[in-house]
Enzyme design. Structure first.
Site, PDB file in Angstrom:
ATOM      1  N   SER A 122       0.804  -1.224   0.000  1.00 56.28           N
ATOM      2  CA  SER A 122       0.000   0.000   0.000  1.00 56.28           C
ATOM      3  C   SER A 122       0.837   1.274   0.000  1.00 56.28           C
ATOM      4  O   SER A 122       1.903   1.337   0.623  1.00 56.28           O
ATOM      5  CB  SER A 122      -0.876  -0.017   1.260  1.00 56.28           C
ATOM      6  OG  SER A 122      -1.397   1.261   1.516  1.00 56.28           O
ATOM      7  N   GLU A 124       0.158   3.626   1.757  1.00 55.70           N
ATOM      8  CA  GLU A 124       0.225   4.061   3.155  1.00 55.70           C
ATOM      9  C   GLU A 124       1.618   3.823   3.742  1.00 55.70           C
ATOM     10  O   GLU A 124       1.979   4.408   4.759  1.00 55.70           O
ATOM     11  CB  GLU A 124      -0.807   3.305   4.000  1.00 55.70           C
ATOM     12  CG  GLU A 124      -2.185   3.919   3.994  1.00 55.70           C
ATOM     13  CD  GLU A 124      -2.280   5.231   4.761  1.00 55.70           C
ATOM     14  OE1 GLU A 124      -1.965   5.247   5.957  1.00 55.70           O
ATOM     15  OE2 GLU A 124      -2.664   6.239   4.153  1.00 55.70           O
ATOM     16  N   TYR A 146      -1.513   0.364  10.727  1.00 54.83           N
ATOM     17  CA  TYR A 146      -1.797  -0.280   9.433  1.00 54.83           C
ATOM     18  C   TYR A 146      -0.601  -0.135   8.499  1.00 54.83           C
ATOM     19  O   TYR A 146      -0.137  -1.114   7.903  1.00 54.83           O
ATOM     20  CB  TYR A 146      -3.051   0.355   8.806  1.00 54.83           C
ATOM     21  CG  TYR A 146      -3.283  -0.050   7.364  1.00 54.83           C
ATOM     22  CD1 TYR A 146      -3.858  -1.271   7.037  1.00 54.83           C
ATOM     23  CD2 TYR A 146      -2.908   0.801   6.309  1.00 54.83           C
ATOM     24  CE1 TYR A 146      -4.056  -1.643   5.707  1.00 54.83           C
ATOM     25  CE2 TYR A 146      -3.104   0.439   4.987  1.00 54.83           C
ATOM     26  CZ  TYR A 146      -3.676  -0.784   4.689  1.00 54.83           C
ATOM     27  OH  TYR A 146      -3.860  -1.144   3.375  1.00 54.83           O
TER      28      TYR A 146
END
Ligand code: NAP
Ligand code: GDD
Length: 320
Positions: A122, A124, A146
């Site tokens: 990801s 992120e 996460y």
């Protein structure tokens, strides 16, 4: 070809299953047991895929499933994928999103190390971005449990590639959305609420940080990139993005104006949607994916907003 998809009940799992079925794969979808039906996104293809209960937190269920099926490819899409929940349930997030990926690798290593593994990495992971735009070479600086879990999963994939010569590939996907996006994520929350407001079913839309910027693409475009990575001769890592950035505010503007409304009349700040640490801006350079895989995004930002708003309006009208 036989493929296992973990997270088949999620947004990406449903589109990837459709995509692989069109390519004549035997598709095996792993889903976790629930007291209610979670097949809303795959009801239309349920009779064409094989559904098996397994959980990323349970090594034995993964071992048995992979041994029984004998797949050529595994797409690991399952995760605790909602960033805010990763602060309230950090240990669960790490168990599913980080160690879950390791459990898949351990099963593959022991059963058949020739099985190819795709990991849903990801953007992120870039968090507090160290470079604009982000590429495969940009250092990671995750800003949530996460993001940290996804960094572990990314590196353990790379580590098993180098340690055991396994085919593991990380797709570093930037935000991608669709009418099947979960209702908690900001794009779908906006399009669904705007449509409700238009129909007189809701009065306002409560949001957090309107200034956050994201690189938003269309999920069906992105599942094709996953498959292309798995067909590439050598396992590598790829950024999948649009190389365009827009704020949450802009998303609101477009969604409401498509319905003939002004977002400023309805959008209100609710501090409970602010995060302990924010990822201010993500923008991905997909140059490597374009050059090596021949992949590029098809749906533009404006088209994406329109697709999602129209789908929500249609759905709500039918429900009425
Ligand atoms: P999603 O809609 O939230 O789907 C997540 C899937 O994981 C669901 O099928 C969920 O099952 C399953 N799952 C959760 N915990 C599990 C567990 N313990 N065992 C087995 N399955 C479990 O996510 P998505 O948007 O499709 O994203 C797919 C993957 O890509 C995720 O790994 C996500 O982190 C990653 N990713 C997404 C984006 C994006 O913008 N969408 C960008 C980059 C990376 P239930 O249906 O039972 O909840
Ligand atoms: N969810 C949500 N709800 N987000 C809001 C809200 C709100 O009410 N108001 C503002 N935002 C802002 C968030 O602070 C964030 O900066 C941005 O909108 C996007 O939030 P999400 O849609 O929840 O997605 P995300 O970027 O945190 O994470 C998604 O994309 C990642 C890839 O970058 C998820 O799909 C992750 O699983 C994925 O890895």
């Amino acid at each position: 070809m036989k493929a296992i998809i973990t997270g088949i009940t999620g947004q990406d799992g449903s589109y990837l299953a459709e995509f692989l079925l069109k390519k004549n794969y035997d598709v095996y979808g792993l889903y976790r047991r629930s007291s209610v039906d979670t097949f809303e996104r795959i009801n239309h293809i349920k009779d064409k895929v094989n559904l098996i209960t397994a959980d990323l937190t349970d090594q034995n269920s993964l071992n048995e499933t992979i041994k029984d099926i004998g797949p050529d490819e595994i797409y690991n899409l399952a995760a605790q994928s909602f960033v805010p929940v990763s602060w309230t349930q950090p240990a669960l997030t790490a168990n599913v999103t980080a160690v879950g990926a390791l459990r898949i690798l351990e099963a593959v290593r022991h059963i058949n190390p020739k099985i190819k593994v795709y990991q849903a990495s990801s953007s992120e992971m870039f968090g507090k971005v160290q470079e604009i735009p982000q590429t495969e070479k940009t250092p990671f600086y995750p800003r949530s449990p996460y993001g940290v879990s996804k960094v572990f999963a990314f590196w353990i994939m790379k580590n098993y590639r180098e340690s055991y010569n396994m085919f593991t590939t990380n797709g570093i996907l930037f935000n991608h959305e669709s009418p099947r996006r979960g209702l908690q994520f900001v794009t779908r929350k906006i399009t669904n609420t705007a449509a409700k407001i238009k129909l007189g079913l809701q009065k306002e839309l409560l949001l957090g940080n309107l200034d956050a910027k994201r690189d938003w693409g269309y999920a069906p475009d992105y599942v094709e990139a996953m498959w292309l990575m798995m067909q590439h001769k050598i396992p590598e890592d790829f950024v999948v993005a649009t190389n365009e950035v827009h704020s949450v505010r802009e998303f609101c503007e477009h969604a409401f104006s498509h319905l003939g409304l002004n977002y400023e009349d309805y959008v209100k700040l609710d501090k409970k949607f602010l995060r302990p640490a924010e990822v201010d801006q993500l923008i991905g350079d997909y140059g490597k994916a374009e050059k090596v895989l021949g992949w590029k995004p098809r749906v533009t930002f404006k088209e994406l907003v329109k697709i999602m708003v129209d789908a929500d309006l249609e759905k709500l009208k039918k429900e009425q």
